[in-house]
Design an enzyme around this catalytic site. Structure first.
Site, PDB file in Angstrom:
ATOM      1  CE1 TYR A 163      -3.852   2.363   0.810  1.00 57.94           C
ATOM      2  CE2 TYR A 163      -2.291   3.347   2.355  1.00 57.94           C
ATOM      3  CZ  TYR A 163      -3.483   3.403   1.653  1.00 57.94           C
ATOM      4  OH  TYR A 163      -4.307   4.508   1.788  1.00 57.94           O
ATOM      5  CE  LYS A 167      -3.314   5.296  -1.543  1.00 57.95           C
ATOM      6  NZ  LYS A 167      -4.326   5.859  -2.450  1.00 57.95           N
TER       7      LYS A 167
END
Length: 267
Positions: A163, A167
């Site tokens: 994740y 990002k």
């Protein structure tokens, strides 16, 4: 002697009257709140989401408050659908996208299927949205693109590797797009929230110790509500940020400003 510059009308700095803003992920959470805030500033909002019923519900909320909106179904994992959306709404003033997913596992426990699922939604679809709408906006004289990164692009914890990587990748995509499309009047920025009460963080909220630890980490001592991200979106979509591009606007309650959780004695 040069003529004086016209005085700006600051009363309309955040207004979006007669402008269309496409919000991908408007069916709930931060996207729904952002859509309502944009409409409150006069924008015609395209509430886009894979869940058509939720997009319609957001549209209804906006219309109930006197705003202008339409629902639009889109699967951002479908390249053709993204291209069709850019073709249809390429004359919009702004694009906002919030769609993301997470699998909280340590790297050694991750399956490649899970890796692909997180990367495809969080990064690949962002790449497609930025470049397809960016090209359309550039051809039409400019526009603003606002994506959603995270504090995890800057600081991490165990179980957040994939994740966080997506990002961080989004931040760099936004900077690159800002450089490539800037001369055509297209601005590209990202908002980086801290912990927000959304379905994506339901797993944490269900664990009291985990929830409280995150609350204590922020300088404000609490989680964010989804509506507290809406102001950042309005700012980046409006003329208030006309000279802001390639930037990350952090809205984390002071999370990344603090070094650790311990408060030392005053003396």
């Amino acid at each position: 002697m040069t003529d004086a510059l016209p005085s700006p009308d600051y009363s309309r700095l955040f207004r979006l009257d007669d402008r269309t803003v496409v919000v991908v992920g408007a069916g709930g959470g931060i996207g729904r709140e952002a859509a309502q805030a944009l409409a409150a500033q006069g924008a015609h909002v395209v509430a886009a989401d894979r869940a058509s019923e939720q997009a319609a519900a957001t549209t209804e909320l906006i219309r109930e408050r006197g705003g202008s909106a339409e629902a639009f179904e889109i699967d951002v994992l479908d390249d053709g659908a993204v291209e069709d959306a850019a073709e249809r709404f390429g004359d919009a003033a702004a694009l906002v996208f919030t769609a993301a997913t997470n699998v909280r596992k340590r790297m050694e426990d991750y399956s490649l299927e899970e890796f692909d699922r997180v990367v495809n939604l969080n990064l690949r679809s962002s790449f497609q949205l930025i470049r397809t709408f960016g090209a359309r906006f550039a051809a039409n004289g400019g526009g603003s693109i606002v994506g959603f990164a995270s504090i995890r692009a800057q600081v991490v914890e165990p179980g957040q590797g994939v994740y966080a990587a997506t990002k961080a990748g989004l931040v760099q995509l936004a900077k690159t797009a800002a450089a490539e499309y800037g001369a055509q009047g297209v601005r590209v920025n990202v908002v980086a929230p801290g912990v927000v009460e959304t379905p994506l963080t339901a797993q944490i909220k269900a664990n009291d110790a985990w929830y409280d630890a995150y609350s204590q980490k922020a300088a404000l001592g609490r989680w964010a509500r989804p509506d507290e991200l809406a102001g950042a979106v309005v700012y980046l979509a409006s003329d208030a940020s006309s000279f802001v591009t390639g930037s990350t606007l952090t809205v984390d309650g002071g999370w990344t400003a603090i070094d650790g959780r311990f408060t030392p004695p005053a003396s």
